[in-house]
Enzyme design. Structure first.
Site: not given
Length: 471
Positions: A371, A388, A391
């Site tokens: 991540h 990502s 988000e």
């Protein structure tokens, strides 16, 4: 790789609104089984007499012999019970679906004529009223075809609905494959119709009932008086009617038999129920054929891609990116016992999470480390995955002030130095302020506690990613 064929999910959390005609709150399907003359009997070429669904306690088959008492009870159904029920339903103008055993119909021309005069739907109840569970597949297929042929000859048109009752594990598939039924009912698994995909055939299933059924007069535990039958039907109706008022209408099937409910003391309970239901507004009494036609028009079937039916390659293509840069999770999840329950958001989320949870600590650490930092250098360089990027943007992390960016960079550095993996949080559950609060709170935790929390956040991120896919 194994696949579990049973559907334990159904419609799931939210049932569809059937939009019954007139926006009725409940649809009631009254079914009369006509089996008399089609049951096991040496006169019919069977090996033994009938032993099922009569008022004879502890009845057993008599191999090679006629069972005179059993025969006469079945005969009562055709001779007296049927006509009592015919007068009741025609008098109240309540539509009825007949489950007609083909050989029984062939031996009852006057009753068939009365069914047709009343405008009742006559569906097929098989060729004979016998067990199918040990029947070879080819033989069952032959009997289905012969039931259709004989029904057509006796009634004047082929049956559009089917219910075997004493079925085998192959019955639903075989009747769907026959291709000519608007509905089949050899299931008891829902309060609404549903579509079943059998090869290229989209088959409508209208579930039936064994509990709102007068057969309970002949089984233990069961009903011993008409009032008990009335009370059970009333309680079922009241519950479904209330659900309909709350915006979740259902259907209510009631199963009847000439030789059982056709007796005077039992039919009184049925009469009370019909009067009770007819006294309510927003109740649609309908044949199963009418329900099938309405459902097909209102909720036509649309095929969709189902995770449990995907190839390995397609499964990994679809879900390999759900856990950041960790396609191995989808690869292993494909080998689980997947089935219809996994053809939805929670199903796929569960399968992937099981693999993540059961993997080694080193593997889970690899997922955490995959991540990116929140609002970190990869984000600034626009090198995040599409998931990502979306988000982080949802919480405004793509539009920070210089001061905010410096704060995040400092927290990222402190967190990674302490725990050895990046700070992970389900951004879509948070705001910029709550993320900063969580950052500072979690920096005070020990590594074991924080590792567990980070893993839970990874699962939550995966859930949000699956949710965006509209499974």
């Amino acid at each position: 790789m194994t696949r579990y064929p049973r559907d334990l999910r159904g419609y799931g959390r939210t049932t569809p609104d059937p939009h019954w005609p007139g926006e009725a709150r409940v649809a009631i399907s009254m079914v009369l089984n006509f089996e008399e003359g089609g049951e096991n009997n040496v006169l019919h070429g069977d090996a033994a007499s009938e032993a099922f669904l009569s008022d004879i306690a502890g009845a057993a088959q008599w191999p090679g012999q006629r069972h005179w008492n059993m025969e006469s009870i079945y005969e009562y159904g055709a001779r007296a019970g049927f006509w009592r029920l015919h007068r009741l339903f025609t008098g109240l103008n309540v539509p009825l679906t007949i489950y007609g055993v083909a050989t029984a119909l062939a031996r009852a021309p006057e009753q068939v004529a009365a069914m047709k005069e009343a405008g009742w739907e006559i569906a097929s109840h098989g060729l004979k009223w016998v067990e199918h569970k040990d029947m070879a597949e080819d033989e069952e297929r032959r009997q289905i075809a012969e039931a259709i042929r004989l029904h057509t000859e006796v009634v004047g048109e082929r049956p559009r609905g089917w219910y075997t009752g004493r079925c085998s594990a192959n019955t639903v598939r075989l009747t769907a494959e026959e291709g000519g039924f608007d509905w089949i009912s050899d299931t008891y698994d829902d309060d609404l119709p549903y579509w079943l995909e059998v090869g290229a055939r989209d088959q409508l299933v209208i579930p039936y009932t064994l509990e709102a059924n007068d057969m309970r007069f002949a089984t233990a535990p069961g009903y011993i008086e008409g009032e008990q039958f009335f009370q059970y039907l009333k309680d079922s109706f009241d519950t479904l009617y209330a659900e309909g008022l709350d915006g979740a209408p259902k259907m209510f099937s009631v199963g009847l038999h000439n030789r059982l409910i056709g007796r005077p003391g039992k039919v009184a309970g049925l009469k009370r129920f019909l009067d009770y239901a007819l006294s309510h507004e927003g109740v649609w009494f309908a044949t199963r054929g009418e329900i099938a036609a309405h459902w097909a028009a209102t909720h036509p079937h649309t095929r969709r891609e189902r995770p449990s039916q995907m190839s390995r390659e397609r499964f990994v293509e679809a879900f390999g990116g759900i856990y950041e840069h960790s396609p191995w999770i989808a690869q292993r999840a494909f080998d689980l016992e997947l089935g219809p329950a996994h053809d939805c958001l929670e199903g796929v989320a569960s399968a992937l999470a099981r693999i993540f949870r059961s993997s080694s600590e080193a593997e889970r650490l690899g997922v955490l480390s995959a991540h990116p930092d929140l609002a970190g250098k990869l984000a600034q360089a626009k090198r995040l995955t599409a998931e990502s990027t979306s988000e982080q943007a949802s919480a405004g992390l793509d539009a920070l002030t210089d001061e905010e960016r410096a704060t995040f960079e400092g927290l990222n550095t402190a967190y990674t130095e302490k725990f050895g993996f990046p700070f992970i949080i389900a951004v879509k559950d948070n705001t910029k302020a709550s993320i900063l609060h969580a950052f500072r709170r979690r920096l005070d935790q020990d590594r074991e506690t924080e590792f567990r929390e980070a893993c839970k956040q990874v699962e939550r991120i995966a859930w949000h990613r699956l949710n965006a896919m509209d499974l």
